[in-house]
Write an enzyme that holds these catalytic residues in place. Sequence first.
Site, PDB file in Angstrom:
ATOM      1  N   GLN A  76      -0.295  16.327  -0.758  1.00  0.00           N
ATOM      2  CA  GLN A  76      -0.287  15.888  -2.146  1.00  0.00           C
ATOM      3  C   GLN A  76       0.076  17.045  -3.073  1.00  0.00           C
ATOM      4  O   GLN A  76       0.009  18.212  -2.691  1.00  0.00           O
ATOM      5  CB  GLN A  76      -1.651  15.297  -2.522  1.00  0.00           C
ATOM      6  CG  GLN A  76      -1.913  13.949  -1.867  1.00  0.00           C
ATOM      7  CD  GLN A  76      -3.268  13.362  -2.211  1.00  0.00           C
ATOM      8  OE1 GLN A  76      -4.051  13.965  -2.918  1.00  0.00           O
ATOM      9  NE2 GLN A  76      -3.558  12.171  -1.689  1.00  0.00           N
TER      10      GLN A  76
ATOM     11  N   CYS B   2       0.859  -1.186   0.000  1.00  0.00           N
ATOM     12  CA  CYS B   2       0.000   0.000   0.000  1.00  0.00           C
ATOM     13  C   CYS B   2       0.891   1.232   0.000  1.00  0.00           C
ATOM     14  O   CYS B   2       1.963   1.228   0.604  1.00  0.00           O
ATOM     15  CB  CYS B   2      -0.899   0.032   1.231  1.00  0.00           C
ATOM     16  SG  CYS B   2      -2.197  -1.215   1.253  1.00  0.00           S
TER      17      CYS B   2
ATOM     18  N   GLU C   1       1.966  -3.946  -5.728  1.00  0.00           N
ATOM     19  CA  GLU C   1       0.892  -4.945  -5.695  1.00  0.00           C
ATOM     20  C   GLU C   1      -0.290  -4.438  -6.504  1.00  0.00           C
ATOM     21  O   GLU C   1      -0.677  -3.270  -6.412  1.00  0.00           O
ATOM     22  CB  GLU C   1       0.489  -5.205  -4.236  1.00  0.00           C
ATOM     23  CG  GLU C   1      -0.399  -6.401  -4.043  1.00  0.00           C
ATOM     24  CD  GLU C   1      -0.598  -6.739  -2.573  1.00  0.00           C
ATOM     25  OE1 GLU C   1      -1.742  -7.059  -2.195  1.00  0.00           O
ATOM     26  OE2 GLU C   1       0.373  -6.663  -1.814  1.00  0.00           O
TER      27      GLU C   1
ATOM     28  N   LEU D 225       0.603   5.698   0.188  1.00  0.00           N
ATOM     29  CA  LEU D 225      -0.304   6.825   0.416  1.00  0.00           C
ATOM     30  C   LEU D 225       0.496   8.088   0.707  1.00  0.00           C
ATOM     31  O   LEU D 225       1.428   8.068   1.515  1.00  0.00           O
ATOM     32  CB  LEU D 225      -1.230   6.532   1.604  1.00  0.00           C
ATOM     33  CG  LEU D 225      -2.066   7.710   2.113  1.00  0.00           C
ATOM     34  CD1 LEU D 225      -3.153   8.068   1.102  1.00  0.00           C
ATOM     35  CD2 LEU D 225      -2.683   7.410   3.471  1.00  0.00           C
TER      36      LEU D 225
END
Length: 450
Positions: A313, A305, A339, A307
């Site tokens: 951002q 994962c 993944e 993030l």
Amino acid sequence: SFGVSFKLSYYNEYKSYLSTMKQESGAMLEKTKLLLVEGCRLPVQKNNTDEYIHGEIVAKRQDPKGETEYYIHYIDYNKRLDEWVTFNQLDVEKMKLPQSNKNRPLSPTALLNKVNRKRKHEETNGYSTHSESESESTPTNNHTPVIIPSTGSLNQNSYDGLTRIKNIQMIEIGKARMTPWYFSPYPQELCGLPIIYICEFCLKYLKSVKCLERHKLKCKLYHPPGNEIYRKNNISVFEIDGRKNKTYAQNLCLLAKLFLDHKTLYYDTDPFLFYVMTEYDENGLHMVGYFSKEKESSEDYNVACILTLPSHQKKGYGRLLIEFSYLLSRVEGKLGSPEKPLSDLGLLSYRSYWSNTVLEMLVSYVENSNESPPNLTILELCDRLCMKKDDVISTLQHLNLIHYYKGQYILCLNEQLIEQHRKSMSRRKVRIDPKCLQWTPKDWSKRGKW
């Protein structure tokens, strides 16, 4: 006098007519509201806009004034745009009733009724598999709650209907307030609060500002736990073992689930390593993003994962995290890949990174090669970039660089693409420096390392 009495009689009849019409329209309105059940599809006016988008009703609730609100999922849009709307925002004239479909996921209300029926059946037969804490829910803010399991890792198949609804309104972490995008299994007593306060260093979640202030007096962390394995200027990266720092890892997963739709890991963090990127100022090292990876991956995935917090951002941190994950793969001597499947924003970030990296390698090779024309195979490109073959080929196809010529595939670079690449690279002010990495990979196949 006759004229006056006639006008008065006409006025009374008109008032009676309006009253009758109002009653009939009210009755019609109530019948229409009864038809608005979970699964209905109709045009919906988005909040704070004049735009109507085709949406589906996922759930209903009562607001403090007793009015019905509808949770809408917009068809062909990401779930992070789902929201609660009022009846006035629905175009009921174009409503389509739900069609019976055995493969269709159950709505939250139907799913809860099914769970309750099963629970009653079990209790009738003398046993129960649910604790009291799982069956209780307390209404807050006079809203009818959408009940969700309060603890444990959710099974995506069983609770798909429940997890479709955002359960947290707002979070505050450090100086930033963020609106969550998706469901996250925080404790039920926090789900009705207007804001959840999160300690920016240990990621503990609290219900009020006073609780956060008291927690800060006890919390001695000014950076993530674990080992600092990279530092350059004000950017640092910490490696955190999901087994050794279980509480922090679980809190990190809960926070990440607010912004990652397909994440299903919440509490079983032992098989994972977490790499948290921080930004330094006079108050400490503040988390800007992270990625996780399995200690032992059968597919050699270098990211499970990833993030970047919404408050950080569009600052280049996502690209830095991706670049750092491939640096670790290079040190391990492996070809890495994230993944699958990637989220929509994840795919955009990776595609941008892959494109720039592949072009950078090709341009550098062409400029330094003594061969004419330069000879470079796909496998050599994979080894140089530490990227999987499928990712390299898909990137070359996306850039339209692969062409079939005289019985073989060739790579074609044009001046326009090279110029665009150089302009893009000139805007990248911060990059990962391999010399600043202090890290030795472990052999996790030996259980003693766990």
